[in-house]
Design a protein around this motif. Structure first.
Motif, PDB file in Angstrom:
ATOM      1  N   ALA A   1      -2.816   7.774 -18.464  1.00 12.06           N
ATOM      2  CA  ALA A   1      -1.420   8.024 -18.098  1.00 12.06           C
ATOM      3  C   ALA A   1      -1.305   8.671 -16.920  1.00 12.06           C
ATOM      4  O   ALA A   1      -0.329   8.666 -16.023  1.00 12.06           O
ATOM      5  CB  ALA A   1      -0.775   8.713 -19.323  1.00 12.06           C
ATOM      6  N   ALA A   2      -2.176   9.690 -16.668  1.00 12.68           N
ATOM      7  CA  ALA A   2      -2.028  10.567 -15.520  1.00 12.68           C
ATOM      8  C   ALA A   2      -2.704   9.797 -14.183  1.00 12.68           C
ATOM      9  O   ALA A   2      -2.424  10.417 -13.160  1.00 12.68           O
ATOM     10  CB  ALA A   2      -2.682  11.944 -15.681  1.00 12.68           C
ATOM     11  N   SER A   3      -3.279   8.854 -14.379  1.00 15.38           N
ATOM     12  CA  SER A   3      -3.858   8.114 -13.015  1.00 15.38           C
ATOM     13  C   SER A   3      -2.947   7.669 -12.148  1.00 15.38           C
ATOM     14  O   SER A   3      -3.373   7.380 -10.959  1.00 15.38           O
ATOM     15  CB  SER A   3      -4.667   6.940 -13.584  1.00 15.38           C
ATOM     16  OG  SER A   3      -4.131   5.974 -14.325  1.00 15.38           O
ATOM     17  N   GLY A   4      -1.901   7.408 -12.492  1.00 11.57           N
ATOM     18  CA  GLY A   4      -0.911   6.850 -11.492  1.00 11.57           C
ATOM     19  C   GLY A   4      -0.002   8.018 -10.772  1.00 11.57           C
ATOM     20  O   GLY A   4       0.450   7.863  -9.763  1.00 11.57           O
ATOM     21  N   GLU A   5      -0.187   9.267 -11.235  1.00 13.81           N
ATOM     22  CA  GLU A   5       0.326  10.499 -10.862  1.00 13.81           C
ATOM     23  C   GLU A   5      -0.287  10.658  -9.444  1.00 13.81           C
ATOM     24  O   GLU A   5      -1.338  10.639  -9.216  1.00 13.81           O
ATOM     25  CB  GLU A   5       0.252  11.446 -11.699  1.00 13.81           C
ATOM     26  CG  GLU A   5       0.926  11.425 -13.092  1.00 13.81           C
ATOM     27  CD  GLU A   5       2.524  11.312 -12.773  1.00 13.81           C
ATOM     28  OE1 GLU A   5       3.136  12.039 -12.066  1.00 13.81           O
ATOM     29  OE2 GLU A   5       3.048  10.283 -13.311  1.00 13.81           O
ATOM     30  N   ARG A   6       0.535  11.332  -8.587  1.00 13.38           N
ATOM     31  CA  ARG A   6       0.143  11.873  -7.133  1.00 13.38           C
ATOM     32  C   ARG A   6      -0.192  13.439  -7.424  1.00 13.38           C
ATOM     33  O   ARG A   6       0.617  14.073  -7.922  1.00 13.38           O
ATOM     34  CB  ARG A   6       1.158  11.537  -6.074  1.00 13.38           C
ATOM     35  CG  ARG A   6       1.785  10.135  -5.778  1.00 13.38           C
ATOM     36  CD  ARG A   6       1.076   9.520  -4.979  1.00 13.38           C
ATOM     37  NE  ARG A   6       0.725  10.283  -3.528  1.00 13.38           N
ATOM     38  CZ  ARG A   6      -0.372   9.816  -2.914  1.00 13.38           C
ATOM     39  NH1 ARG A   6      -1.306   9.143  -2.982  1.00 13.38           N
ATOM     40  NH2 ARG A   6      -0.160  10.595  -1.731  1.00 13.38           N
ATOM     41  N   ASP A   7      -1.473  13.824  -6.727  1.00 15.31           N
ATOM     42  CA  ASP A   7      -1.706  15.073  -6.922  1.00 15.31           C
ATOM     43  C   ASP A   7      -1.921  15.416  -5.288  1.00 15.31           C
ATOM     44  O   ASP A   7      -2.910  14.918  -4.645  1.00 15.31           O
ATOM     45  CB  ASP A   7      -2.999  15.273  -7.593  1.00 15.31           C
ATOM     46  CG  ASP A   7      -3.496  16.585  -7.691  1.00 15.31           C
ATOM     47  OD1 ASP A   7      -2.796  17.453  -6.855  1.00 15.31           O
ATOM     48  OD2 ASP A   7      -4.224  16.999  -8.585  1.00 15.31           O
ATOM     49  N   GLU A   8      -1.306  16.351  -4.729  1.00 19.23           N
ATOM     50  CA  GLU A   8      -1.291  16.663  -3.355  1.00 19.23           C
ATOM     51  C   GLU A   8      -2.848  17.323  -3.012  1.00 19.23           C
ATOM     52  O   GLU A   8      -3.127  17.351  -1.835  1.00 19.23           O
ATOM     53  CB  GLU A   8      -0.115  17.636  -2.658  1.00 19.23           C
ATOM     54  CG  GLU A   8      -0.205  18.965  -3.698  1.00 19.23           C
ATOM     55  CD  GLU A   8       1.085  19.775  -3.517  1.00 19.23           C
ATOM     56  OE1 GLU A   8       0.867  20.843  -2.845  1.00 19.23           O
ATOM     57  OE2 GLU A   8       2.058  19.125  -3.406  1.00 19.23           O
TER      58      GLU A   8
ATOM     59  N   TYR B   1      -5.527  16.240  -4.334  1.00 18.09           N
ATOM     60  CA  TYR B   1      -6.743  15.359  -4.763  1.00 18.09           C
ATOM     61  C   TYR B   1      -7.997  15.192  -3.754  1.00 18.09           C
ATOM     62  O   TYR B   1      -8.994  15.299  -4.173  1.00 18.09           O
ATOM     63  CB  TYR B   1      -6.162  14.049  -5.150  1.00 18.09           C
ATOM     64  CG  TYR B   1      -7.306  13.339  -6.218  1.00 18.09           C
ATOM     65  CD1 TYR B   1      -7.648  13.469  -7.185  1.00 18.09           C
ATOM     66  CD2 TYR B   1      -7.698  12.141  -5.274  1.00 18.09           C
ATOM     67  CE1 TYR B   1      -8.748  12.668  -7.830  1.00 18.09           C
ATOM     68  CE2 TYR B   1      -8.760  11.482  -5.743  1.00 18.09           C
ATOM     69  CZ  TYR B   1      -9.299  11.668  -7.103  1.00 18.09           C
ATOM     70  OH  TYR B   1     -10.329  10.893  -7.437  1.00 18.09           O
TER      71      TYR B   1
END
Length: 169
Positions: A40-47, A49
């Motif tokens: 579920a979190a794989s599509g989220e953007r993490d600044e 990362y």
């Protein structure tokens, strides 16, 4: 007690008799729930990362090519990070033995290479080191962690007997 930006907990002084701490943490115990959360979190953007990726995919010199080949083969064709990490974990569980008295490692050889390719016997730091290196080879940001393992929901006195090592992926 304080935390750094990498999520590690530290104390600014020595533990004193009578010190008490309470810690709450998310610890998914069902692999399906953990897999669902990761996917579920794989599509989220993490600044952060790209910073995390750079810091937690670096590999030490000396790892033997057979370890690279094994990690790549174990994760070949898998499309998500959870499945890749699970494949490496499964291989370690099925091919290596937990042993509190393993043979002493040969200092002339890479520790992880020796454990994964030949020794296949060791305790938590052996498994955590191997898991971390193999995940990094597979392109997964991972870090080796040492701390203490206790049963959730219990008041305990933490001693060296609770020391443990694991991998965060």
């Amino acid at each position: 007690v304080y935390y750094n930006s990498a999520g590690e907990m530290f104390m600014a002084r020595e533990v004193q008799p009578g010190d008490h701490y309470s810690i709450e943490a998310l610890n998914p115990v069902h692999s399906e729930a953990l897999a669902s959360a990761v996917l579920a979190a794989s599509g989220e953007r993490d600044e952060r990362y790209s910073e995390i990726l750079a810091a937690h995919t670096a590999l030490p010199a000396g790892i033997e090519s057979e370890v690279y080949t094994l990690a790549v083969n174990l994760t070949q064709g898998l499309t998500n990070p959870y499945d890749k990490a699970a494949a490496i974990q499964s291989w370690l569980r099925n091919n290596c033995v937990y042993d509190l008295s393993p043979a002493y490692p040969d200092r002339s050889r890479d520790f992880v290479s020796q454990f994964v390719l030949d020794g296949k016997s060791g305790y938590c730091s052996y498994f955590a080191s191997a898991m971390t290196v193999m995940c990094r080879i597979a392109g997964l940001p991972a870090r080796y962690v040492e701390g203490y393992a206790i049963d959730a929901g219990e008041d305990v006195i933490v001693t060296g007997e609770n020391a443990h090592a694991w991998t965060e992926v």
